[in-house]
Design a protein around this motif. Structure first.
Motif, mmCIF file in Angstrom:
data_model
loop_
_atom_site.group_PDB
_atom_site.id
_atom_site.type_symbol
_atom_site.label_atom_id
_atom_site.label_comp_id
_atom_site.label_asym_id
_atom_site.label_seq_id
_atom_site.Cartn_x
_atom_site.Cartn_y
_atom_site.Cartn_z
ATOM 1 N N LEU A 180 -3.177 -6.095 -9.801
ATOM 2 C CA LEU A 180 -2.726 -7.049 -8.791
ATOM 3 C C LEU A 180 -3.667 -8.253 -8.700
ATOM 4 O O LEU A 180 -3.224 -9.385 -8.497
ATOM 5 N N ARG A 181 -4.971 -8.000 -8.845
ATOM 6 C CA ARG A 181 -5.918 -9.117 -8.792
ATOM 7 C C ARG A 181 -5.710 -10.078 -9.951
ATOM 8 O O ARG A 181 -5.920 -11.279 -9.835
ATOM 9 N N CYS A 217 -4.095 -0.133 -10.104
ATOM 10 C CA CYS A 217 -3.103 -1.011 -9.475
ATOM 11 C C CYS A 217 -3.770 -2.234 -8.848
ATOM 12 O O CYS A 217 -3.295 -3.369 -9.013
ATOM 13 N N GLN A 218 -4.872 -2.005 -8.139
ATOM 14 C CA GLN A 218 -5.582 -3.108 -7.500
ATOM 15 C C GLN A 218 -6.093 -4.093 -8.543
ATOM 16 O O GLN A 218 -6.019 -5.325 -8.356
ATOM 17 N N MET A 247 -4.718 4.088 -8.107
ATOM 18 C CA MET A 247 -4.678 2.986 -7.141
ATOM 19 C C MET A 247 -5.700 1.900 -7.499
ATOM 20 O O MET A 247 -5.443 0.707 -7.300
ATOM 21 N N ALA A 248 -6.851 2.307 -8.066
ATOM 22 C CA ALA A 248 -7.828 1.310 -8.510
ATOM 23 C C ALA A 248 -7.250 0.467 -9.651
ATOM 24 O O ALA A 248 -7.445 -0.758 -9.689
ATOM 25 N N MET A 287 2.317 1.678 -3.382
ATOM 26 C CA MET A 287 1.306 2.125 -4.337
ATOM 27 C C MET A 287 1.089 3.638 -4.238
ATOM 28 O O MET A 287 1.032 4.338 -5.250
ATOM 29 N N PHE A 329 1.962 -3.990 -10.300
ATOM 30 C CA PHE A 329 0.969 -2.966 -9.997
ATOM 31 C C PHE A 329 0.336 -2.373 -11.255
ATOM 32 O O PHE A 329 -0.690 -1.716 -11.180
ATOM 33 N N LEU A 360 0.828 -1.204 0.000
ATOM 34 C CA LEU A 360 0.000 0.000 0.000
ATOM 35 C C LEU A 360 0.863 1.256 0.000
ATOM 36 O O LEU A 360 0.604 2.212 -0.756
#
Length: 454
Positions: free
Chosen positions: A440-441, A436-437, A433-434, A88, A312, A85
């Motif tokens: 990552l998923r 990146c998430q 950041m969205a 990120m 990321f 986090l």
């Protein structure tokens, strides 16, 4: 060598060229918008505060750069200290800083060329600059860094020439005239102007930390990076004060406060419109803009690359060309920058031109990254006392604490004076950041030994 491993080829002089070159366009344009809100005297106070912050920051940041020589720079340090986090937050903030600065610089390149060729659309010149220097960065980092060093040296020489030519026309009374936010007295309006001008004083030094993103490509980074950074900040502080003070006292400084080419216009007041000195300033002055533009392309591409390599961002952005350069990352930032260029003139935010707004957004990203970097320094000193540190921040903990407090002051005042742009910055951070998430998923965090605590 893997297809995501950068090649170390850069020495101290190259790194100094990158550190100074990334920033030196800030001496040519952008800072004079600070006069529009603070006046010459008010902006001088602002610049003293910001120069103190940057000096403390660089002496502290160098400890992180040498301890963790990673292409992600602040992203790597914050991940090491605070986990994914933290990485990120620092990584997206750095991307915003380095992605929104180049369109502003490219438009200034267009404005400088327009002085010489009035029929040339600055936007066409700006796009041409993107195409040329993205190509040069793709060809190879050693070639790119050598070019950066040459144009940086020429830009420094040109600023010294500018100061020498306009110095005989300097008048202290002109510099001080209505120097407190358009008034001759220091009052509440002057204090407000000092704080409102912070983004434009930061522009004097913005992106010097980008040399950290070349750390994986540096030879003996624990030795070469400290030398490059310390010499770089001393160079930039000297040039910033020299240019600002002399330009403010050669004519009516108010006429320079909202334009993209203040130095040629200041020189006109001393030597006239047809002087050889003026034409030389326009042509050689382009080297300062080119040095920063070219260097920041290197910086944003390494941040895209590092985030993608770690998972990321889409992994395709971490692919290297046959020249061992992150060509897809270079092109990704270019697409964003060119879109911003064609929005110029169509968008005004808080009464600012798009150039001034992009400068402010870039500064928001920078200040958040400075905060994360200094917090990472304190955290790693406690959490990893045995981490090899070939360079330690002098005056620890006072020096990094000064940088941290001044960066926080800058952030608070910028939010106060630029609420709409602050909201846009938060939106950009949230979007980044969205993404990146989401990435990552799909692929998960990829192992990176440099980022994991020992």
């Amino acid at each position: 060598m893997s297809d995501t491993q950068l090649k170390p080829t850069l020495g101290t002089l190259h790194l100094w060229g990158i550190a100074v070159g990334l920033v030196i366009s800030g001496e040519y344009f952008g800072w004079s918008y600070g006069w529009g809100v603070a006046g010459t005297l008010g902006f001088l106070v602002t610049t003293v505060l910001v120069a103190a912050m940057y000096t403390c920051f660089i002496f502290s940041f160098t400890e992180l750069t040498t301890a963790i020589p990673h292409a992600g720079g602040p992203f790597a340090y914050s991940w090491r200290a605070f986990g994914p986090l933290g990485g990120m937050i620092a990584g997206i903030a750095t991307l915003i800083e380095f992605t929104f600065a180049p369109p502003s610089i490219s438009m200034a390149i267009g404005a400088y060329l327009n002085v010489q060729f009035p029929g040339l659309d600055p936007r066409v010149a700006a796009v041409g600059a993107y195409l040329i220097f993205m190509g040069l960065n793709i060809v190879g980092v050693s070639i790119a860094a050598t070019f950066e060093l040459v144009v940086t040296v020429l830009a420094v020489i040109e600023l010294l020439v500018f100061m020498g030519v306009v110095a005989p026309g300097f008048s202290l009374s002109r510099f001080m005239l209505e120097g407190w936010a358009g008034n001759d007295r220091f009052d509440g309006k002057a204090i407000a102007g000092i704080f409102a001008a912070i983004p434009f004083a930061i522009w004097f030094f913005l992106a010097i930390e980008g040399a950290a993103m070349a750390a994986e490509e540096a030879k003996e980074p624990r030795r070469t990076i400290p030398r490059a950074y310390i010499a770089g900040i001393l160079t930039l502080v000297t040039l910033a004060f020299g240019v600002m003070i002399l330009a403010g006292g050669v004519g009516d400084w108010r006429s320079l406060s909202n334009i993209n080419d203040p130095l040629p216009q200041a020189m006109k007041a001393v030597v006239g419109n047809d002087s050889t000195w003026l034409h030389m300033l326009v042509w050689i002055g382009l080297f300062g803009l080119v040095a920063s533009f070219h260097g920041i392309i290197l910086g944003y591409s390494r941040q895209f690359f590092a985030l993608a390599r770690a998972g990321f961002l889409p992994h395709g952005l971490a692919r290297l060309s046959r020249f061992r350069t992150p060509h897809r990352a270079i092109l990704a930032g270019g697409v964003i920058g060119i879109a911003a260029i064609f929005s110029d003139g169509l968008v005004q935010l808080q009464g600012m031109s798009l150039t001034a707004a992009m400068i402010t957004l870039s500064v928001f990203g920078a200040v958040v990254m400075y905060l994360m970097s200094m917090l990472s320094l304190f955290k790693l000193r406690r959490a990893e006392p045995d981490l090899p540190r070939s360079f330690r921040a002098p005056g620890y903990p006072l020096v990094p604490a000064v940088a941290l407090v001044l960066a926080l002051l800058c952030l608070v005042t910028m939010v106060w004076f630029n609420p709409l742009l602050a909201a846009i910055f938060v939106g950009l951070m949230a979007t980044g950041m969205a993404l990146c998430q989401l990435s990552l998923r799909r692929g998960g965090i990829r192992a990176d030994a440099a980022l994991e605590p020992h």
